[in-house]
Design an enzyme around this catalytic site. Structure first.
Site, PDB file in Angstrom:
ATOM      1  N   THR B  44     -34.885 -31.873  35.272  1.00 24.93           N
ATOM      2  CA  THR B  44     -34.604 -33.136  34.588  1.00 24.93           C
ATOM      3  C   THR B  44     -33.582 -33.959  35.366  1.00 24.93           C
ATOM      4  OG1 THR B  44     -35.043 -32.083  32.476  1.00 24.93           O
ATOM      5  CG2 THR B  44     -33.777 -34.125  32.413  1.00 24.93           C
ATOM      6  N   HIS B  47     -35.301 -35.715  38.072  1.00 28.81           N
ATOM      7  CA  HIS B  47     -35.999 -36.919  37.574  1.00 28.81           C
ATOM      8  C   HIS B  47     -35.007 -38.069  37.385  1.00 28.81           C
ATOM      9  CE1 HIS B  47     -39.874 -35.042  37.009  1.00 28.81           C
ATOM     10  NE2 HIS B  47     -39.355 -34.072  36.291  1.00 28.81           N
TER      11      HIS B  47
END
Lengths: 345, 345, 345, 345
Positions: B44, B47
């Site tokens: 994450t 990202h």
């Protein structure tokens, strides 16, 4: 197949067994004839040998005893579709009706009309055995024949361990007979975080330790509850497996279990006992399960998976081997308690 | 605590992160201040670093990033009752409402009103972190601090593996990112009979093999379905764990699963894909589960049990370590794919 | 039994059926001969009648069609042990192998080697049917013969409803064919707090309302998602039962389900469809189940319990009755959509 | 809120209660002050009134009694976020720690550190009650205030019924106190095929019949086992709910249960009793569950669903109403046994 064979039989009510010459059993439609290669002695066989109250009520002599074996298919009855002569097999010896509510809802191990070969019908302590095809279990390649002969008790252990969540759980096993000891590596393979085993006989405690118990307890010298609580931050274990049937052990289990714990009972207490349901079951939210036999055949697939993958090594459990003719010595070894599984060859 | 600290922050929409000097966060009632000792980079975070579509829709800069850490409690807010200064902790970074249907029925990991620290609020890529006491997890004695820092992704792996029966089951893991690789020893500890992992990057296949995968598959060179079927007597695996989010992998999973199998989806596909529900789900009676986060806190107890008992060894999963100041290098290592978990010290 | 009988047969590839004179089937060991008294037309029969792609791939004409019936045992094969001439029966028409992994682990409805009578072998749209004893189901006293003839589709409904928790749950049923409509009173009897049904055909919406749906939805005029959310405080329903196979309905179900909800798929989509797994399955933690047939025989006991206790009244579901000779009219009624179940007498 | 209020208190060890004037309780952070509108008397209150052994060991007088109520929020403590003045509420009176293993794994009803208001802390038999926000339950629109006052015992019934599969199952309820009687319509709504209830007091048998029991049994005149077996084709019921705590009833339950049945124990036996585990639990594969409190808050959602949908009508269960000042009469009615629930207004 024509001819006679040797069979270890209970000929009449009372202690002991006799080696007799009897006809090789005829097979019916849907049955196969198996040449028995290895046999193993179960605690039930010891009860039958001694002729305890349960045996006296259940058996109808004459009957050929024995329900743990490994063998080879040698003859096929009409309608047998899934086996061939030469197939190597063991078997579930509970012959079930396939029509009662339990059978038809995935619980055939609790069949209302079960016939157990070696108890209610002729068993495998003989040179040959007739058995329905649907009871056979094909032995996977590479499985040691002696281990193939003990799927029945191994299945009791697997069924009991697997009767609830196992991964990351702490276990207390009460009783170090062959099933209790077999449960040790099964718990480990099933993800247990800790496996404790309580047993009075030193030989069996030693065997349990060899097979992976994190701590063995001698209940004649230590408080089971205190040992358990000291190892579980005072909480008790997540799961208790009662495999002794001893009344004291049953109570020790209740004193050693965590709130919301699972208490699985496989050992058969020989008489009623006093329980404080409020303190031991209701307030702590404990679940108590009666366990019986092996799931047909979910447990058998689990056994294959555990053995073939090498996750469970049962070999040390087999401590004695005798020719079938020396059955008296074999039963004496079993009754002594200084033994794991005993093979009759 | 007064003063300033360094924090790795997303200051405005767009790629990259900045190391900034910001005030040490004030703690509210029920919160503690944690001095962060170890941090780990999650997919994450990659990202967010790259600022993909999901990040652009979700984040409201400026925000301090990071949600995997190990640290020490240094200050207690009012009403904090269960922790003391000096306690060593990690944490669940999903701050939940405790009042919605999901929270009140044992599924707080699906809270309707979740705030994720490091995404929706300030996270742990900083010297200090303010966090509610109820989110903390006490690190057991003897746990390696680096492993304590990765309970969050380890929890994803444990949650996914444990979302159904595991003992004696065969597993296919799709994707060899850190969570996929962490799932390998978890499957083993949870009793899997066989663990296969499919991954295109050689470094990660090698790491999966090191951590216990029975067979790694290179889906760019081999047919996943064919390998799986050849190893499962044509039946397919009992359980598929999708941890890549790649559309091809999702489909490979459906072609490699047994009738009545469990297909657990954790990886996030970036767009819709075409599925043949009749062939892949309905006729074979497959169950497909969406998996999210970690169970609060059942998964955390499972993690403790797996690590403390020594049943899972995660150490090889940590392949890189950088000082927080060298975060650019750390993110580059993560983006390269030739890495497991990356620690920021 | 010697002689000829009338049978409704698919004689060659292509649309339509033919009424033919054929020999009464001979029974094998373990089978019984049943005189068929009532038959019912299934959606599968309509597919076979029309000769769609699935039928063309699956059927091997000539074959006698039909797999829903009520009848009387008239002759017993060798080894039949549990039935007598004169017993009133219906049957599970999936003839399973009892030897594969699914059969031996309580999931015979997913048998690897199933033969479906009326599809793969001769069925019940005839005067007589030969069927294995183990497939029979004894009709309890007091059950209406027409209802006994529809245990098969009723079982699909019960199996789907019962594939997860039901008590206090809200349900959305997609599709108002006979199975979808039968699911309405089953949900109610199983403790549903609310049952919604979506269906385009007015006749079927009316029938669903008659059988207890709390609200019927016309998806050609209303947004299914909006109606559902307005009735569930915006949360969506706990359970979606997809019983239409229509691609639009499948998607509507995903948009109308609660976080952590159960989505059970019984209807067969005729082709692949596009799904957003991230939004619809993974983030909300939804479980999607493929459902098939009926559990053998847990579902059958449940059907008996629901009918005998009077908790489910299926009578309104039967909307048409024809003599078998007027099968063309019967199939036309089924194809029209303005029908529930259609009986052939 | 300043001022005094009336409260029904246990002032010192020994029988009886006293109506006293005490200060309105101060609320702490996270608590609300509730004006109590309806109260209900629990069996526990009767034990406290009589001052039995359990009460003498547990209570530390002085304490305000009572733990079943309906009321209105009149004041909010700091940090209360989800309630407003004027909200109509009932509450779970088990104040739990949210930090122990049970609390953190979805089993807060088994909290290691529970404080029960009305037992361990001041309860609701008063004009006002101070209680943590997290214990409140919002009463849905349209629920009768008297029924809102009995969510606590209704929750015991729902929790016990719902502790295993219910649909199509036959139930035997042992004991016709308010919880046993409340369990009757819950079983029905949950899909039971048959509900039997055994109770010695005629008034309560009559009430159970009014609320839907298919058959009531007078165990002082009939053999419970014989009645059960005659109604279940000799098999016994699928589920036994023990709600009396009477030793004879516990044993009757074991004699009346089916193989593989569920035996849920809620009633508290006052002393140990003798059980034949082999015959009653192990051979028949019975599961025995200790049940405690209500699931927090899954059971509460189930209660809302059952009442709001109209599937359960509890109104007849409330048989007496008294002003709080006439508490002596109210307790006398409760002790007489000729009563269901008794409301104090």
């Amino acid at each position: 197949m024509k001819g006679n064979m040797k069979a270890l039989r209970k000929m009449k009510p009372g202690p002991g067994l006799e080696m007799r010459e009897v006809p090789i059993p005829a097979i019916r439609d849907g049955e196969v004839l198996v040449r028995v290669i290895k046999r193993a002695i179960c605690g039930t066989d010891l009860h039958i040998y001694k002729w305890d109250e349960w045996s006296a009520n259940r058996l109808k002599p004459p009957v050929t005893t024995g329900h743990e074996f490994y063998g080879e298919v040698v003859e096929l009855g009409a309608d047998v579709r899934h086996y061939r002569v030469g197939d190597l097999v063991t078997a579930e010896m509970h012959v079930v009706c396939n029509q009662c509510f339990q059978c038809r809802t995935g619980n055939a191990h609790l069949c209302e009309n079960v016939v157990i070969l070696g108890v209610d019908g002729d068993g495998c302590f003989a040179e040959y055995l007739a058995i329905p095809e649907s009871n056979l279990w094909r032995v996977p390649a590479g499985i040691d024949p002696e281990l193939a002969a003990i799927y029945d008790p191994f299945g009791n252990a697997v069924h009991t361990v697997m009767a609830g969540p196992t991964v990351g759980k702490s276990f207390l096993i009460l009783g170090g007979g062959p099933i209790g000891i077999a449960a040790v590596p099964v718990c480990k393979a099933a993800g247990a975080s800790m496996v404790l085993l309580s047993e009075v006989i030193p030989f069996r405690r030693q065997l349990a330790a060899t097979m992976g118990a994190d701590r063995v307890i001698d209940p004649s010298k230590e408080s089971v509850e205190e040992v358990v609580r000291s190892l579980t931050a005072g909480q008790g274990v997540d799961v208790v497996l009662e495999m002794s049937g001893h009344p004291d052990a049953v109570v020790q289990g209740f004193r050693s279990i965590r709130k919301n714990g699972r208490y699985s009972l496989l050992g058969i207490p020989s008489k009623p006992l006093s329980l404080d349901l409020a303190r031991d079951v209701i307030f702590p939210g404990v679940t108590v399960q009666g366990i019986n036999g092996r799931r047909m055949f979910e447990t058998w697939y689990q056994m294959d998976a555990l053995l073939v993958s090498g996750r469970v090594d049962l070999k040390p459990l087999i401590t004695h081997r005798f020719p079938m003719a020396e059955f008296e010595k074999a039963f004496a070894a079993g009754l002594s308690g200084d033994s794991g599984k005993i093979i009759l060859e």
